[in-house]
Design an enzyme around this catalytic site. Structure first.
Site, PDB file in Angstrom:
ATOM      1  N   VAL A  61       0.804  -1.217   0.000  1.00 40.18           N
ATOM      2  CA  VAL A  61       0.000   0.000   0.000  1.00 40.18           C
ATOM      3  C   VAL A  61       0.843   1.276   0.000  1.00 40.18           C
ATOM      4  O   VAL A  61       0.321   2.360  -0.257  1.00 40.18           O
ATOM      5  CB  VAL A  61      -0.964  -0.014   1.213  1.00 40.18           C
ATOM      6  CG1 VAL A  61      -0.228   0.309   2.512  1.00 40.18           C
ATOM      7  CG2 VAL A  61      -2.131   0.941   1.011  1.00 40.18           C
ATOM      8  N   TYR A  62       2.135   1.165   0.264  1.00 39.37           N
ATOM      9  CA  TYR A  62       2.995   2.351   0.252  1.00 39.37           C
ATOM     10  C   TYR A  62       3.118   2.873  -1.176  1.00 39.37           C
ATOM     11  O   TYR A  62       3.745   2.250  -2.029  1.00 39.37           O
ATOM     12  CB  TYR A  62       4.388   2.039   0.799  1.00 39.37           C
ATOM     13  CG  TYR A  62       4.458   1.721   2.278  1.00 39.37           C
ATOM     14  CD1 TYR A  62       3.360   1.880   3.113  1.00 39.37           C
ATOM     15  CD2 TYR A  62       5.642   1.256   2.857  1.00 39.37           C
ATOM     16  CE1 TYR A  62       3.435   1.588   4.471  1.00 39.37           C
ATOM     17  CE2 TYR A  62       5.724   0.958   4.205  1.00 39.37           C
ATOM     18  CZ  TYR A  62       4.613   1.118   5.006  1.00 39.37           C
ATOM     19  OH  TYR A  62       4.693   0.824   6.350  1.00 39.37           O
TER      20      TYR A  62
END
Length: 344
Positions: A61-62
């Site tokens: 998700v980064y």
């Protein structure tokens, strides 16, 4: 660099690890953290490895996978010299199959992460959050299969509550699945909730803590003090609402104590805050981040020395907060404390 076993496993990790959340940063949160490109990331990895930091933590998700991609480029040609930790479970899209830890999602997300990282296995796979909609048995059997397939080596979790982690460990014990050996948690001088339930659980069950945001979401950098406006360059202007809440008056008391110890030791405020964490029970590794080489080198200065007992006690007093029920009797009343003495 000191190395410790990660929980009750044979995986040895450095007491400082590198968080790659700044790699390829984009969007309101990760863009404010930093936007490290592949060349600069490789330089950061060079400096880290030279200092003995060989564990690099990221997540799908980064920056929508960009962090994993940049990290993959930065470690290219030296995969055997590093340990990779990544996380998954949080939404990567708006579709019904784009979030959670179902069997289908875990298998697909692992394959996607391996492609972005440019490797055929990850050393530590962590669930970024608990998925209440998927049976624990389904999650653990899938992870066990991924281990058997050689795609992951060890498993852990992040941001689980005590009952969620304990239930998972019990199912692993009952059904013979691989156990979680790591819990990536928020823990800092300004946020000691980890100590009340999760730390005793970790000590009892052999789960090592990987600490995220050890400087309290940027509040323990030495730039925030009582009566001083928030610096214009602080990322807190954009990101404060995303991070853990902090009591401002308690924060100022902590910074005052850090300032006193900095004057005694010649160390910086962040170095002292990180060193305090390294000495806490169950902590295997403290994840440090950096937007540039200067920040990285300063954070690396948190190892190789120790705070005195008096200095640790001073920081403990300044940062101590009242535990919520049912924990406060065990801190306040002698009879309770005798039955269950605190770890710290």
């Amino acid at each position: 660099m000191e190395y410790r076993n990660l929980g009750a496993s044979g995986l040895r990790v450095p007491v400082l690890s590198f968080g790659a959340g700044t790699f390829g940063g984009s969007g309101p949160l990760f863009g404010a953290w930093g936007n490290t490109d592949a060349a600069e990331a490789r330089r950061m990895v060079d400096i880290s490895i030279e200092a003995g930091v060989n564990l690099f933590d990221t997540a799908d998700v980064y920056s929508a996978g960009a962090s994993e991609e940049v990290l993959g480029h930065a470690i290219k040609g030296r995969r055997d010299a590093v340990l990779i930790s990544t996380k998954m479970a949080l939404p990567m899209g708006d579709g019904p199959a784009d979030w959670g830890t179902s069997r289908a999602r875990l298998i697909r997300s692992t394959e996607d992460a391996l492609k972005r990282l440019g490797t055929d296995y990850v050393d530590l796979l962590q669930l970024h959050a608990f998925d209440a909609s998927t049976p624990v048995e389904e999650v653990l059997s899938t992870l066990d299969g991924l281990i058997a397939a050689g795609k992951i080596r060890y498993i852990g979790v992040s941001n689980f509550s005590g009952w969620q982690l304990m239930k998972s460990l019990a199912v692993s014990e009952r059904d013979g699945y691989a156990r979680y050996v790591a819990h990536q948690v928020y823990y800092s001088l300004a946020g000691r909730d980890y100590e009340w339930e999760l730390m005793p659980l970790a000590a009892d069950q052999g789960v090592g803590a990987l600490v995220w945001s050890p400087l309290a979401w940027g509040r323990l950098t030495g730039k925030i003090r009582r009566g001083v406006p928030l610096p214009a360059e602080s990322r807190l202007h954009q990101t404060a609402d995303y991070g853990p809440p902090v009591d401002e008056q308690k924060l100022y008391d902590i910074v005052d104590a850090l300032d006193d110890i900095a004057a005694e030791t010649g160390k910086t405020v962040p170095q002292i805050a990180l060193n305090w964490l390294i000495g806490r029970p169950t902590v295997a590794s403290v994840i440090i981040g950096a937007r540039n080489e200067e920040q990285l080198r300063q954070n690396l200065g948190a190892v190789g020395w120790s705070l005195s007992r008096e200095q640790v006690e001073k920081l403990d007093r300044a940062s101590l907060a009242t535990a919520p029920y049912p924990y406060f009797p065990y801190r306040r009343q002698e009879g309770f404390a005798r039955l269950n003495p605190p770890l710290v």
